[in-house]
Write a protein that holds these residues in place. Structure first.
Motif, PDB file in Angstrom:
ATOM      1  N   ASP A  40     -55.393 -48.797-100.240  1.00  0.00           N
ATOM      2  CA  ASP A  40     -56.316 -49.365-101.230  1.00  0.00           C
ATOM      3  C   ASP A  40     -56.195 -48.643-102.565  1.00  0.00           C
ATOM      4  O   ASP A  40     -56.345 -49.245-103.624  1.00  0.00           O
ATOM      5  CB  ASP A  40     -57.769 -49.237-100.724  1.00  0.00           C
ATOM      6  CG  ASP A  40     -58.004 -50.085 -99.488  1.00  0.00           C
ATOM      7  OD1 ASP A  40     -57.237 -51.053 -99.296  1.00  0.00           O
ATOM      8  OD2 ASP A  40     -58.935 -49.775 -98.709  1.00  0.00           O
ATOM      9  N   VAL A  41     -55.986 -47.319-102.497  1.00  0.00           N
ATOM     10  CA  VAL A  41     -55.863 -46.515-103.715  1.00  0.00           C
ATOM     11  C   VAL A  41     -54.557 -45.728-103.645  1.00  0.00           C
ATOM     12  O   VAL A  41     -54.225 -45.169-102.601  1.00  0.00           O
ATOM     13  CB  VAL A  41     -57.035 -45.506-103.846  1.00  0.00           C
ATOM     14  CG1 VAL A  41     -56.874 -44.633-105.094  1.00  0.00           C
ATOM     15  CG2 VAL A  41     -58.372 -46.218-103.875  1.00  0.00           C
ATOM     16  N   VAL A  42     -53.815 -45.698-104.762  1.00  0.00           N
ATOM     17  CA  VAL A  42     -52.627 -44.842-104.834  1.00  0.00           C
ATOM     18  C   VAL A  42     -52.916 -43.737-105.849  1.00  0.00           C
ATOM     19  O   VAL A  42     -53.176 -44.011-107.021  1.00  0.00           O
ATOM     20  CB  VAL A  42     -51.371 -45.636-105.238  1.00  0.00           C
ATOM     21  CG1 VAL A  42     -50.185 -44.689-105.437  1.00  0.00           C
ATOM     22  CG2 VAL A  42     -51.033 -46.667-104.179  1.00  0.00           C
ATOM     23  N   TRP A  43     -52.909 -42.512-105.373  1.00  0.00           N
ATOM     24  CA  TRP A  43     -53.076 -41.335-106.240  1.00  0.00           C
ATOM     25  C   TRP A  43     -51.674 -40.866-106.624  1.00  0.00           C
ATOM     26  O   TRP A  43     -50.889 -40.473-105.756  1.00  0.00           O
ATOM     27  CB  TRP A  43     -53.845 -40.251-105.486  1.00  0.00           C
ATOM     28  CG  TRP A  43     -53.839 -38.903-106.158  1.00  0.00           C
ATOM     29  CD1 TRP A  43     -52.802 -38.016-106.203  1.00  0.00           C
ATOM     30  CD2 TRP A  43     -54.917 -38.277-106.863  1.00  0.00           C
ATOM     31  NE1 TRP A  43     -53.169 -36.890-106.903  1.00  0.00           N
ATOM     32  CE2 TRP A  43     -54.456 -37.014-107.321  1.00  0.00           C
ATOM     33  CE3 TRP A  43     -56.226 -38.654-107.165  1.00  0.00           C
ATOM     34  CZ2 TRP A  43     -55.260 -36.138-108.051  1.00  0.00           C
ATOM     35  CZ3 TRP A  43     -57.028 -37.775-107.888  1.00  0.00           C
ATOM     36  CH2 TRP A  43     -56.562 -36.548-108.323  1.00  0.00           C
ATOM     37  N   ILE A  44     -51.346 -40.946-107.907  1.00  0.00           N
ATOM     38  CA  ILE A  44     -50.014 -40.534-108.356  1.00  0.00           C
ATOM     39  C   ILE A  44     -50.150 -39.216-109.125  1.00  0.00           C
ATOM     40  O   ILE A  44     -50.640 -39.189-110.254  1.00  0.00           O
ATOM     41  CB  ILE A  44     -49.356 -41.632-109.226  1.00  0.00           C
ATOM     42  CG1 ILE A  44     -49.228 -42.926-108.411  1.00  0.00           C
ATOM     43  CG2 ILE A  44     -47.973 -41.174-109.718  1.00  0.00           C
ATOM     44  CD1 ILE A  44     -48.792 -44.136-109.199  1.00  0.00           C
ATOM     45  N   GLY A  45     -49.770 -38.134-108.468  1.00  0.00           N
ATOM     46  CA  GLY A  45     -49.805 -36.820-109.112  1.00  0.00           C
ATOM     47  C   GLY A  45     -48.581 -36.690-109.992  1.00  0.00           C
ATOM     48  O   GLY A  45     -47.558 -36.169-109.567  1.00  0.00           O
TER      49      GLY A  45
END
Lengths: 283, 398
Positions: B227-232
């Protein structure tokens, strides 16, 4: 459990990057095997060609593939010029490594001077066009790289095995004195071969510009994998670097897809070590 | 006529005037501030924004007499985005250029390099983009990027609060991150926060800073379908990953980018709806203070002249500007150019800057976390959370 799409997509990615490793390794391995020169400048030529491709595209809108018409003869001549200079000093393979390392560092500085250390990205129609095979998506720029790598490997195989010049090159590399006794002009052949190697580097440069973001500092990041492709295969072979490159590319892509991206170089180089240990020693 | 008394008087006055003249010359001498910035290399796209903001601060400040009546002269060197070079340059600035004060470089790794040099020479170091507060152990380091002592907890919590306030209830998250020090630190923190708040972790991946090939990472994100993509991400990595995702026809539903180069992202259609953090955006209520109108106007002009993809005054120039304001406040408040006195004053006082009211009395000189959540809407970054800092009428878009 990874899906078939993930695995197939990663395999496609691996074949593409592996083909590029092979294309870079093709010219490097020819020079190493037939000229006895470990030419790090090969990477300098490739990146110089990549930046010229970028510049031609950005400033004048020249199609990257059309740029090959200009770049291949240009880099052929540059390679011949460099070979003419280095052959005068009769340097050993190890000395050639050091000398060409210095020249590559100079090329890196030159690129930085002209284009700065900033990232540069070339836009082209090939990047936008996609081909779908079921759930797997392939990019046209990557397909061009694969096609060019295989075509050039085939052309080099034909040159080495089916032409008099190629046979003479192999003979001169095997035993220069005997070859000379049979009337082969080893010096002239070495110039031509150096030209071919640099022209191959230019082709690899165009592929790099087509598919990657450019930065001068990235020159040396390709050295490890390209050397691995050459060493895993056979020196002076047309197909070996390509197949070895694809093995490395696939191992990297599958490691990224199935384990972790940070493990990819470790797996690729472990594979190299294992192959070098297990490979039968040739005379 | 006896000339002796006259000559004595002349000599005496010369002796008196000479130190006064020297003192006056000293007072008019520019105060030299040294720093490095990543003017080239992978971080250059962001650092150029810091350079323009710094030049504007100095220009405006010099128009009003500089610091304590002395004009500011900025000596800036290019560290090529390399921490080892930053260290050498700061040594040069102190020992060779003999600058009076220091300003920090761009990005955490370079700041950490500069911090060691500053500490060895007992110089105040104001940073404007240092991302690992726990490593900032030098007592004369002051952060211009005000993120609190524990951003690994506060930033992901703020993100989830923003999503909740925007009517979204994510159940799963995929975290992919660069191993760039400040980025991976925050991503590791985010991982814990997401777990605590009940999100299923669909994917966790790291890549080396400078990674070339994002294809397999994009393929794994597509596969994870969270649902959410965290792109560091830092610098160009966000755009590289978005391009790789677009190649395989994948577009994440919600994608958060940590420290991307904001301009190219704003101009890319692939990045529509991207979320990120900020301390300032060029809209109300941030722009309500008239004192900064001229600085913002100048920035817009100069960013356009420099062909920056995004000319808005946002997080990066704001943090850079705040960094200079912090050093200026320290000089003015302590009425001194002495590093120790400046540091003592900064620790003991609160003051206003473009990004808000600051304090440095917490652990490692950190105060509050001023990060807010912004979203790329119609090619422009706007704050969507918290509501008192959101662009009036703006809401989180799905």
């Amino acid at each position: 459990m990874p899906s078939a799409t993930l695995i197939l997509q990663s395999l496609a990615s691996g074949v593409f990057i592996g083909s590029l490793y092979g294309l870079i390794g093709l010219g490097l391995g020819l020079g190493w095997g037939l000229l006895r020169v470990i030419n790090l400048m090969h990477f300098g030529w490739a990146f110089l060609a990549a930046y010229i491709t970028y510049e031609l595209r950005s400033r004048s809108g020249v199609d990257p593939l059309l740029a090959l018409v200009f770049l291949v003869p240009m880099f052929g001549l540059l390679g011949m010029g460099l070979q003419a200079i280095t052959s005068r000093f009769a340097i050993t393979p190890f000395s050639s490594l050091l000398t060409t390392f210095g020249l590559t560092a100079a090329v890196e500085a030159l690129l930085q001077l002209i284009w700065s250390a900033d990232f540069r990205r070339m836009s082209s129609v090939y990047e936008e066009h996609k081909i779908r095979l079921g759930t797997v998506v392939l990019n046209q720029a990557e397909l061009i790289t694969i096609a060019l790598s295989f075509s050039l490997a085939a052309a080099v195989w034909w040159m080495l095995n089916r032409t008099d010049a190629g046979k003479a090159m192999r003979a001169a590399a095997e035993d220069a004195q005997i070859a000379t006794a049979f009337g082969i002009d080893a010096r002239r052949l070495s110039l031509r071969l150096a030209g071919v190697c640099s022209a191959l580097a230019a082709c690899a440069g165009v592929c790099i510009a087509l598919t990657f973001t450019l930065a001068p500092s990235q020159i040396f990041s390709w050295v490890g994998v390209a050397f691995a492709a050459v060493m895993m295969g056979r020196l002076a072979s047309a197909w070996s670097p390509l197949f070895a490159g694809i093995v490395i590319g696939l191992s990297e892509a599958l490691t990224m897809a199935l384990i972790a991206p940070t493990w990819a170089p470790l797996v690729a180089f472990t594979l190299l070590i294992v192959i070098l240990i297990l490979r039968p020693v040739r005379d | 006529m006896n000339k002796r008394p006259f000559l004595k008087a002349l000599g005496g006055s010369a002796l008196l005037v000479s130190p006064l003249a020297r003192l006056q010359a000293q007072q008019n001498r520019p105060i030299r501030v040294g720093s490095s910035l990543s003017l080239t290399g992978p971080l250059a796209g962001t650092a150029v924004m810091h350079k323009i903001a710094a030049e504007i601060y100095i220009e405006l400040m010099n128009k009003t007499g500089g610091w304590l009546g002395r004009p500011i002269d900025w000596v800036v060197k290019d560290d090529q985005s390399k921490p080892d070079l930053a260290r050498t340059l700061y040594e040069q600035l102190i020992t060779g250029e003999k600058v009076d004060l220091l300003m920090g470089p761009y990005a955490t790794a370079n700041t950490l390099s500069a911090m060691g040099v500053a500490q060895r020479n007992n110089k105040v170091l104001v940073s404007n983009s240092f991302g690992i507060p726990s490593l900032a152990k030098y007592d004369m380091h002051f952060p211009g990027y005000v993120m609190g002592f524990n951003p690994g907890e506060t930033v992901p919590n703020t993100l989830l609060d923003a999503l909740k306030a925007g009517g979204q209830d994510p159940k799963s998250v995929a975290l992919v991150t660069s191993k760039f020090p400040s980025v991976v630190f925050l991503s590791v923190g985010a991982r814990e926060v997401f777990k605590k708040r009940g999100l299923r972790e669909a994917l966790w991946l790291e890549w080396e800073f400078g990674n070339r090939e994002f294809g397999p990472i994009a393929a794994r994100l597509k596969e994870a379908n969270a649902d959410v993509v965290w792109i560091g991400s830092i610098g160009p990595e966000s755009i590289q990953l978005l391009e790789a995702m677009a190649k395989i026809d994948y577009r994440p539903r919600v994608h958060f980018h940590l420290y991307p180069t904001p301009g190219p992202l704003a101009k890319s259609p692939l990045a529509a709806g991207a979320l990120s953090v900020t301390t300032f955006e060029q809209h109300a209520p941030f722009t309500n203070r008239a004192a900064y109108a001229e600085a913002i106007r100048l920035y817009n002009e100069r960013a356009a002249a420099a062909n920056l993809p995004d000319t808005n005054f946002e997080l990066q120039p704001a943090n850079a500007y705040a960094g200079w304001e912090i050093l200026g406040a320290g000089v003015k408040g302590s009425n001194s150019f002495d590093d120790r006195k400046i540091a003592d004053w900064l620790k003991a006082n609160r003051f206003d800057t473009i990004i808000g009211r600051l304090r440095f009395d917490g652990q490692n000189n950190y105060g509050d976390d001023l990060n807010r959540i912004r979203q790329l809407q119609n090619g422009k970054w706007v704050v969507v959370h918290p509501s008192d800092f959101a662009l009036p009428g703006a809401r989180l878009q799905a």
